[in-house]
Design an enzyme around this catalytic site. Structure first.
Site, PDB file in Angstrom:
ATOM      1  N   GLY A   1      32.259  44.858  37.392  1.00 33.90           N
ATOM      2  CA  GLY A   1      33.585  45.002  36.824  1.00 33.90           C
ATOM      3  C   GLY A   1      34.167  43.581  36.221  1.00 33.90           C
ATOM      4  O   GLY A   1      33.862  42.520  37.009  1.00 33.90           O
ATOM      5  N   CYS A   2      35.232  43.640  35.545  1.00 34.65           N
ATOM      6  CA  CYS A   2      35.537  42.541  34.747  1.00 34.65           C
ATOM      7  C   CYS A   2      36.800  41.762  35.924  1.00 34.65           C
ATOM      8  O   CYS A   2      36.279  40.608  36.107  1.00 34.65           O
ATOM      9  CB  CYS A   2      36.395  42.723  33.561  1.00 34.65           C
ATOM     10  N   TYR A   3      37.435  42.652  36.523  1.00 35.86           N
ATOM     11  CA  TYR A   3      38.464  42.037  37.336  1.00 35.86           C
ATOM     12  C   TYR A   3      37.688  41.737  38.512  1.00 35.86           C
ATOM     13  O   TYR A   3      37.843  40.692  39.136  1.00 35.86           O
ATOM     14  CB  TYR A   3      39.422  43.077  37.772  1.00 35.86           C
ATOM     15  N   VAL A   4      36.601  42.279  38.786  1.00 34.31           N
ATOM     16  CA  VAL A   4      35.807  42.208  40.163  1.00 34.31           C
ATOM     17  C   VAL A   4      35.316  40.818  40.044  1.00 34.31           C
ATOM     18  O   VAL A   4      35.118  40.088  41.009  1.00 34.31           O
ATOM     19  CB  VAL A   4      34.870  43.184  40.263  1.00 34.31           C
TER      20      VAL A   4
ATOM     21  N   ALA B   1      35.816  38.217  38.257  1.00 30.76           N
ATOM     22  CA  ALA B   1      37.115  37.105  38.461  1.00 30.76           C
ATOM     23  C   ALA B   1      37.423  37.029  39.737  1.00 30.76           C
ATOM     24  O   ALA B   1      37.735  35.715  40.471  1.00 30.76           O
ATOM     25  CB  ALA B   1      38.249  37.220  37.599  1.00 30.76           C
TER      26      ALA B   1
END
Length: 339
Positions: free
Chosen positions: A150-153, A155
């Site tokens: 995932g994108c948040y993950v 980062a």
């Protein structure tokens, strides 16, 4: 590898699918053969996304195994629950698969089912390799099915994991305050992502209940407080992360841990000053910085990336390069956009 990689994109009309096309157009060994859709069959993808003209034009088709089973690589860009329905038949047909959804990201199926839904392909899940190259490169080289993070993950994990693994910190003290552009919510129409709801506004959502939280916790091996927030911008993530240390350190000590881990990584840059969203916009780079505040026991990490590139489609292309034993940076070395 000799010759070009014959590629299909399942779910090509979403933002991640269109971003894959944009990136693959600059990949010298990528050949896009098939684009599928559930809503726009018969239309030209460039008619939906005019920015692709004049370099690209291809008619969208409905997904059928016969359309893609002879390809080398298929990217799946579907909502959770849909990838597990088609990934097994693709892998069994000998196609390499990268899933940009969540269906194969969790080692523990119970964690997936608590966050999403009952898993329909547990045997296939056991074969999946988690697609964070900085930590799973060796396994990715032999993978047939890759679960793109995932994108948040991405980062949060890239900033936190060297710290959690390399420094004495207080377990349970991690707070992640992460801000994302609206494209992270996808292309489907929703009231909370309408222009008038987002413009000149700024809001938190799903505090402690976002589906990326258990994925982050899986990656770092500790619980976190996760506060996602919606920025009134198109794309980009800036995560501010707070970690309580057990020992007093300097900022340079913290930066040294990050530099040691990422010194040979092509797409992670450790920087002295706080990075901004524009430092990563349109690129496959993640920029990370660190600052010790107070009496030396409080660490603040900053992690910035483009949610559609290193947070999704760019990382998927990076994984594809590894799977086909190509230079990892192929097609991905463009700098960020500015201004």
């Amino acid at each position: 590898m000799s010759g070009k990689i014959k590629i299909g994109i399942v779910g090509a009309t979403g933002y991640t699918g269109a971003e894959l096309v944009r990136l693959l157009l600059d990949h010298p060994l990528a050949e896009i053969r098939c684009l599928t859709t559930t809503s726009a069959a018969g239309q030209d993808l460039a008619g939906i996304y005019p920015f692709l003209r004049p370099r690209f034009s291809q008619t969208l088709v409905e997904y059928k195994l016969d359309e893609v089973k002879n390809l080398d690589m298929v990217f799946i860009c579907l909502p959770h629950g849909k990838s597990m329905e088609i990934a097994p038949e693709l892998v069994n047909a000998g196609v390499k698969v990268i899933d940009l959804g969540a269906d194969f990201r969790f080692r523990d199926l119970a964690a997936y089912e608590q966050a999403y839904q009952k898993h329909a392909a547990p045997e296939m899940n056991a074969q999946a390799v988690y697609g964070l190259p900085e930590y799973h490169r060796a396994r990715l080289k032999k993978a047939r099915l890759v679960a793109n993070p995932g994108c948040y993950v991405t980062a949060a994990t890239l900033a936190l994991k060297p710290i959690v693994d390399g420094l004495a910190y207080l377990p349970g003290s991690i707070i992640i305050d992460a801000k994302s552009g609206v494209s992270g919510a996808g292309r489907a129409l929703r009231q909370d992502t309408h222009f008038l709801e987002v413009y000149t506004n700024f809001s938190a959502y799903k505090i402690g209940a976002h589906r990326h939280q258990p994925e982050i916790e899986q990656n770092i091996g500790d619980s976190v407080v996760f506060v996602p927030q919606l920025l009134p911008v198109n794309r980009g993530i800036l995560a501010t992360i707070y970690v309580k240390l057990r020992e007093k350190l300097s900022t340079e000590d913290a930066l040294a841990v990050l530099r040691q881990k990422y010194r040979d990584e092509p797409f992670v840059r450790v920087v002295d000053e706080p990075p901004t969203l524009k430092d990563a916009l349109g690129s496959n780079y993640c920029l990370i910085s660190a600052k010790i505040v107070g009496d030396g026991g409080q660490l603040v990490l900053l992690s910035v990336l483009d949610n559609l590139v290193k947070g999704a489609s760019g990382q998927a292309v990076q994984n594809m390069n590894i799977m086909f034993d190509l230079p990892e940076t192929m097609g991905l070395e463009r700098p960020a956009l500015n201004p």
